[in-house]
Enzyme design. Structure first.
Site, PDB file in Angstrom:
ATOM      1  N   VAL B 318       6.079  10.033   0.958  1.00  0.00           N
ATOM      2  CA  VAL B 318       5.201   9.214  -0.225  1.00  0.00           C
ATOM      3  C   VAL B 318       3.795   9.032   0.349  1.00  0.00           C
ATOM      4  O   VAL B 318       2.895   9.069  -0.267  1.00  0.00           O
ATOM      5  CB  VAL B 318       6.043   8.163  -0.805  1.00  0.00           C
ATOM      6  CG1 VAL B 318       5.159   7.301  -1.747  1.00  0.00           C
ATOM      7  CG2 VAL B 318       7.214   8.745  -1.387  1.00  0.00           C
ATOM      8  N   TRP B 321       1.552  11.619   0.985  1.00  0.00           N
ATOM      9  CA  TRP B 321       1.152  12.341  -0.220  1.00  0.00           C
ATOM     10  C   TRP B 321      -0.169  11.803  -0.832  1.00  0.00           C
ATOM     11  O   TRP B 321      -1.100  12.355  -1.462  1.00  0.00           O
ATOM     12  CB  TRP B 321       2.274  12.194  -1.226  1.00  0.00           C
ATOM     13  CG  TRP B 321       1.775  12.521  -2.508  1.00  0.00           C
ATOM     14  CD1 TRP B 321       2.012  14.004  -3.204  1.00  0.00           C
ATOM     15  CD2 TRP B 321       1.447  12.005  -3.850  1.00  0.00           C
ATOM     16  NE1 TRP B 321       1.674  14.088  -4.415  1.00  0.00           N
ATOM     17  CE2 TRP B 321       1.213  13.008  -4.862  1.00  0.00           C
ATOM     18  CE3 TRP B 321       0.990  10.594  -4.061  1.00  0.00           C
ATOM     19  CZ2 TRP B 321       0.661  12.339  -6.080  1.00  0.00           C
ATOM     20  CZ3 TRP B 321       0.456  10.436  -5.032  1.00  0.00           C
ATOM     21  CH2 TRP B 321       0.465  11.238  -6.270  1.00  0.00           C
ATOM     22  N   HIS B 322      -0.405  10.476  -0.354  1.00  0.00           N
ATOM     23  CA  HIS B 322      -1.511   9.814  -0.793  1.00  0.00           C
ATOM     24  C   HIS B 322      -2.833  10.270  -0.060  1.00  0.00           C
ATOM     25  O   HIS B 322      -3.998  10.220  -0.453  1.00  0.00           O
ATOM     26  CB  HIS B 322      -1.383   8.371  -0.554  1.00  0.00           C
ATOM     27  CG  HIS B 322      -0.713   7.705  -1.760  1.00  0.00           C
ATOM     28  ND1 HIS B 322       0.926   7.618  -1.627  1.00  0.00           N
ATOM     29  CD2 HIS B 322      -0.829   7.264  -3.025  1.00  0.00           C
ATOM     30  CE1 HIS B 322       1.519   7.142  -2.747  1.00  0.00           C
ATOM     31  NE2 HIS B 322       0.627   6.950  -3.679  1.00  0.00           N
ATOM     32  N   GLY B 323      -2.557  10.616   1.206  1.00  0.00           N
ATOM     33  CA  GLY B 323      -3.812  11.188   1.831  1.00  0.00           C
ATOM     34  C   GLY B 323      -3.502  11.228   3.271  1.00  0.00           C
ATOM     35  O   GLY B 323      -2.628  10.916   3.628  1.00  0.00           O
ATOM     36  N   TYR B 474      -6.224   7.128  -8.823  1.00  0.00           N
ATOM     37  CA  TYR B 474      -5.223   8.476  -8.488  1.00  0.00           C
ATOM     38  C   TYR B 474      -6.007   9.768  -8.748  1.00  0.00           C
ATOM     39  O   TYR B 474      -5.202  10.618  -8.481  1.00  0.00           O
ATOM     40  CB  TYR B 474      -3.911   7.903  -9.206  1.00  0.00           C
ATOM     41  CG  TYR B 474      -3.012   7.284  -8.234  1.00  0.00           C
ATOM     42  CD1 TYR B 474      -3.142   5.950  -8.010  1.00  0.00           C
ATOM     43  CD2 TYR B 474      -1.937   7.918  -7.590  1.00  0.00           C
ATOM     44  CE1 TYR B 474      -2.213   5.107  -7.358  1.00  0.00           C
ATOM     45  CE2 TYR B 474      -0.944   7.260  -7.017  1.00  0.00           C
ATOM     46  CZ  TYR B 474      -1.367   5.991  -6.909  1.00  0.00           C
ATOM     47  OH  TYR B 474      -0.422   5.160  -5.799  1.00  0.00           O
TER      48      TYR B 474
END
Lengths: 240, 477
Positions: B318, B321-323, B474
Site C-alpha cells: 500500500v 503503491w503511493h510512490g 491522488y
C-alpha cells in the site's frame, strides 16, 4: 430529464445572479487600467505626447516634466504587442498626438504579457481597454483571475474600507508609495527577470513586428516615435 | 482538466446534454460517446500518455478473452502472468525506475521537467486491469466480449484520474445495457458533487495553504504549530481525496452509472482495521482480495505469524503503491504494524467485524487515540524525506508543543476558520455515517431547508474557497 434540467437551472439562477453581481462590483472598483481607459476616452484628444510601455515607462517617464500635454499609458509588464493594441484601439481619439514615447530595453522584444507570470493582467486590457486580446474565457472576468479569498478581500477593502486600487496620479505616472524599491540590486534584478517569464527568442518576431507596425502607423499620422533606452544596473545584464 | 477547472465546468454539461439527448438511442451509442468523451478528458491533461491508456484497454480486452478461452490451466496461467507483467511494466517504469534513473538532463529528463512525470491515473487503471484479469483467471467473471463496454470500464472519465478502483463485476453490467435517465440518481449525483467541491475547494485547498509552508520549513516552527500543521495536513489529504471521490461518484451518477463509495467517515473508526475499511475503500478491498487473502491463505500454517506477515506485506505494498519514496514505505509499514496488537489480542474475524456504534466515552477515547496515531503517521506521507519526517516529529514531541502558535495574524484567523469548517465536516459525517453519502438529506422533509443547506455550501465555496491548489493529491499516484 427536462424537470431535472429545469430544477438545476432554477437552483443555479441565484448563484449566477450572485456571481454577476460580484463581477459587477469588482469591475466598479477603480484601478489603474479603468482609470487610464477613462482618461483615453475623455481626454485622449488633448494629448500631444503619449508614453506607452512597461513599468520602465510607468515608473521612469514622468509626464509632469513635459511642457506639452502628456499622458503616461504604461503598465507593469505591458509588452510591445499590447502597446500596439492600445495604440490601435485609441488612435482615432488621439487627434493631437505629436510624439509617442516607447522605452525599449534589451529584453523588450523577448517577453510577452500573456506568457509572463502576470498573465492574469490580460483581463484588465479586455475588460477596461476593450482591446481585442482575450483568448481565454477567463480573460473576460475579474472573478476568474484571482483566488476567491483575494476577490473577497478586494470587495471588502473597497466597499467597506473605501480603499481603491488606483496607484497612479492624474497624468498616469505611478505614485511613489507603489514602488517597491530595494537597495539589493542583485536580488531585485533576478526577481524582475523572473517576472518577465522570458523563454528564449520565441516572441522576438512578434514583438518586433508590433513595434514596426506602431512606427509605420505613426509615420502615416505624422507622429514622431521616440525610443527611449532606460538605464539598467549591471546585475540586469548579468542575470540576463 | 480537473474537476475543479474552468474547462470542466463547460465539459460536464456539454457531455451530459449530448449523452442524454443525442446518444441516448442504445447502449452502443452511449458507450461510444463515453469513450470519446473520456479520451478527450484524458488527452486534455495527459496527451503524451493517451496511447498507453489505449494500449492498456486493447491489450487487456484481448488478454481477458485469451485467459477465459484458454483450453488448459497452464495456458491460462501463462496468459495471466504475461498480463501481470505487461500491466505492471509501465507502472514500474514510470513510477519507480525512470524517476530513479533520470535526474539529469536528456529526453526523459526534459519530459519529466515538463511535468509529464507520470501517466495520469496509471496506478488506478493498472490495478483495475490486474483485478479484471485475475478475476477471469479465478473464474469469478467471464471475459467481456464487446470492446465498447470494456473501453468505458477502462477509460470512464470520472474515475480515470484517481479511481475508485472499480471491480469489473460491478461496473461492466451497468454499461452493457442502455442507461435510462434516473432523476433520483442524478439528484444524488449533484448533491455529491456539491459536497465534494465544498470539501476540496474550501477545506482541502485552504488547509494546503496553511500546512504546506509548515511542512517545507518545519525547522522554523515550534511543536504546537507543527502539531496543528499535521492536523490540517491530514484533513487536507482526506478532504482532497474524499472530495475528489465524491465528485467522481456524483459525475458518474449523472451518466446513470454507479461507482463504489471510496470513503465512509474514517475518523470515527475505533481501530485500525475499521479505519482502513473506511479510508480509500476501493484500494483496501483490492489489496485484501488480491494480496492479503491469497498471502494469508498461503501462510495459513503459520497461524498468527502468517497473518502478521500477510498484513505487513500488504501494507508495505500500500505504501509503495503511493510512490518510490521511503516515506511512503514507512507510512505503509507503520499502518501494517498498527494491526499487530489487533491480530495478537483479537480473533482473526476482528479484522472484518463492524466497528462500535453509538456515542460512548469509551468509543470517543478510542476514536481520538486512533486519530492521533493516523495523524502522526500522515507526517511521513506529507514529507519529502525520512529525515524530514523524523525532524518534524521530533519538534512535535519537544517542550515547544506547549508554546503559543507561530502563525501570522491572518493565518491564525484562517486556521481558526478552517478548524470551524472541519468541525462542521465532522458533525455532518457523524450525523450521516450510516447513510450512503454525506449530503443524503432525506430526513429533512422541508425542501426549503434542504435548499438552504445547498446554498450555504455554494456560498462557502464562493467566499471561503481557494483555487490556489487546484490539483488533486491522488492525481499524482
Amino acid at each position: 430529464m427536462k424537470v431535472f434540467i429545469k430544477k438545476v437551472l432554477i437552483f443555479l439562477l441565484p448563484v449566477l445572479v450572485l456571481l454577476a453581481v460580484l463581477e459587477y462590483l469588482l469591475r466598479k472598483i477603480p484601478n489603474d487600467y479603468s482609470w487610464k481607459a477613462s482618461v483615453y476616452n475623455k481626454k485622449g484628444s488633448e494629448f500631444e505626447i503619449l508614453i506607452l510601455g512597461s513599468s520602465y515607462a510607468l515608473c521612469d517617464v514622468n509626464p509632469i516634466y513635459f511642457d506639452r500635454k502628456t499622458f503616461n499609458g504604461g503598465h507593469t509588464l505591458q509588452s510591445l504587442d499590447m502597446d500596439k493594441k492600445i495604440f490601435d484601439r485609441y488612435q482615432e481619439k488621439l487627434a493631437r498626438l505629436r510624439y509617442l514615447i516607447i522605452p525599449i530595453s534589451y529584453f523588450s522584444f523577448l517577453y510577452k504579457l500573456e506568457d509572463s507570470p502576470q498573465s492574469f493582467q490580460i483581463k484588465n486590457y479586455s475588460i477596461y481597454y476593450d482591446v481585442p486580446y482575450a483568448y481565454k474565457p477567463g480573460d473576460h472576468f475579474e472573478l476568474l483571475n484571482f483566488p476567491l479569498p483575494v476577490n473577497r478581500a478586494r470587495l471588502i477593502s473597497y466597499y467597506f474600507k473605501h480603499k481603491d486600487e488606483v496607484g497612479i496620479d492624474s497624468l498616469g505616472y505611478v505614485t511613489a508609495n507603489n514602488l517597491q524599491l530595494t537597495s539589493d540590486m542583485t536580488r531585485t534584478a533576478s526577481k524582475a527577470l523572473k517576472e518577465l517569464g522570458i523563454r528564449g527568442n520565441e516572441h522576438f518576431e512578434e514583438e518586433r513586428a508590433a513595434l514596426e507596425w506602431v512606427i509605420q502607423k505613426c509615420a502615416q499620422k505624422k507622429i514622431d516615435v521616440v525610443i527611449v533606452i532606460p538605464p539598467a544596473y549591471k546585475t540586469f545584464f548579468f542575470f540576463f | 482538466m480537473t474537476f475543479t477547472s474552468l474547462e470542466f465546468i463547460g465539459f460536464l454539461p456539454l457531455c451530459f446534454l449530448l449523452y442524454w439527448y443525442v446518444f441516448k438511442k442504445n447502449a452502443g451509442m452511449q458507450n461510444v460517446f463515453l469513450v470519446v468523451a473520456s479520451l478527450v478528458f484524458y488527452a486534455w491533461s495527459s496527451l503524451f500518455f493517451l496511447a498507453l491508456l489505449i494500449f492498456s484497454a486493447i491489450f487487456n480486452f484481448y488478454l481477458g478473452i485469451g485467459i477465459f478461452s484458454a483450453r488448459n490451466q497452464n495456458r491460462k496461467r501463462l496468459f495471466l502472468w504475461l498480463g501481470v507483467l505487461i500491466n505492471l511494466l509501465p507502472l514500474l517504469c514510470f513510477k519507480y525506475f525512470i524517476p530513479f534513473f533520470t535526474s539529469g538532463p536528456g529526453f526523459f529528463g526534459d519530459v519529466f521537467a515538463g511535468g509529464l512525470m507520470l501517466p495520469l491515473g496509471i496506478s488506478f487503471y493498472t490495478f483495475q486491469m490486474l483485478g479484471y484479469i485475475i478475476d477471469i483467471y479465478n473464474e469469478e467473471i467471464e471475459a467481456e466480449k464487446n470492446i465498447l463496454p470494456f473501453a468505458v470500464y477502462v477509460c470512464f472519465f470520472p474515475k480515470i484520474i484517481a479511481g475508485p478502483i472499480e471491480p469489473a463485476q460491478d461496473f461492466l453490467p451497468q454499461v452493457k445495457v442502455k442507461r435510462v435517465f434516473n432523476y433520483d440518481l442524478a439528484v444524488e449525483g449533484l448533491r455529491q458533487i456539491i459536497w465534494g467541491l465544498f470539501v476540496k475547494i474550501v477545506i482541502a485547498n485552504n488547509c494546503a495553504s496553511l500546512a504546506g509552508p509548515l511542512f517545507s520549513n518545519y525547522m522554523k516552527f515550534n511543536g504546537s504549530t507543527l502539531f496543528l500543521g499535521a492536523f490540517l495536513y491530514l484533513f487536507q489529504v482526506y478532504c482532497d481525496f474524499s472530495g475528489y471521490s465524491n465528485i467522481a461518484v456524483g459525475v458518474s451518477k449523472l451518466f446513470g452509472i454507479r461507482l463504489m463509495r471510496n470513503f465512509s467517515a474514517p475518523f470515527f473508526s475505533t481501530n485500525i482495521s475499521e479505519y482502513w475499511r473506511k479510508w480509500h475503500i476501493s484500494l483496501t478491498l483490492w489489496m485484501v482480495k488480491y494480496i492479503f487473502t491469497p498471502l494469508s491463505f498461503l501462510l495459513r500454517k503459520y497461524k498468527k505469524a502468517g497473518l502478521i506477515i500477510s498484513i505487513l506485506v500488504t501494507f508495505l505494498l500500500v505504501g509503495l503503491w503511493h510512490g518510490a519514496n521511503w516515506t511512503f514505505i514507512v507510512f505503509g509499514a507503520l499502518h501494517g504494524l498498527y494491526f499487530i496488537p489487533l491480530l495478537i489480542f483479537g480473533k482473526r474475524r476482528s479484522l472484518f467485524t463492524k466497528g462500535e456504534s453509538g456515542f460512548s466515552f469509551n468509543r470517543i477515547l478510542k476514536m481520538i487515540a486512533l486519530f492521533l496515531i493516523v495523524m502522526l503517521t500522515c507526517i511521513f506521507f506529507g514529507s519529502d524525506t525520512l529525515s524530514h519526517s523524523l525532524g518534524y516529529l521530533e519538534k512535535i514531541f519537544s517542550p515547544s508543543i506547549f508554546s503559543p502558535l507561530q502563525f501570522s495574524k491572518p493565518d491564525k484567523v484562517k486556521a481558526f476558520i478552517m478548524v470551524g469548517f472541519i468541525c462542521c465536516l465532522l458533525i455532518v459525517e457523524w450525523l450521516q455515517q450510516n447513510r450512503k453519502y454525506e449530503l443524503q438529506l432525506d430526513a429533512i422533509k422541508n425542501p426549503y431547508l434542504r435548499r438552504s443547506i445547498y446554498y450555504a455550501l455554494v456560498l462557502a465555496i464562493l467566499f471561503f474557497g481557494s483555487v490556489n491548489h487546484i490539483e488533486f493529491i491522488y492525481a499524482h499516484f
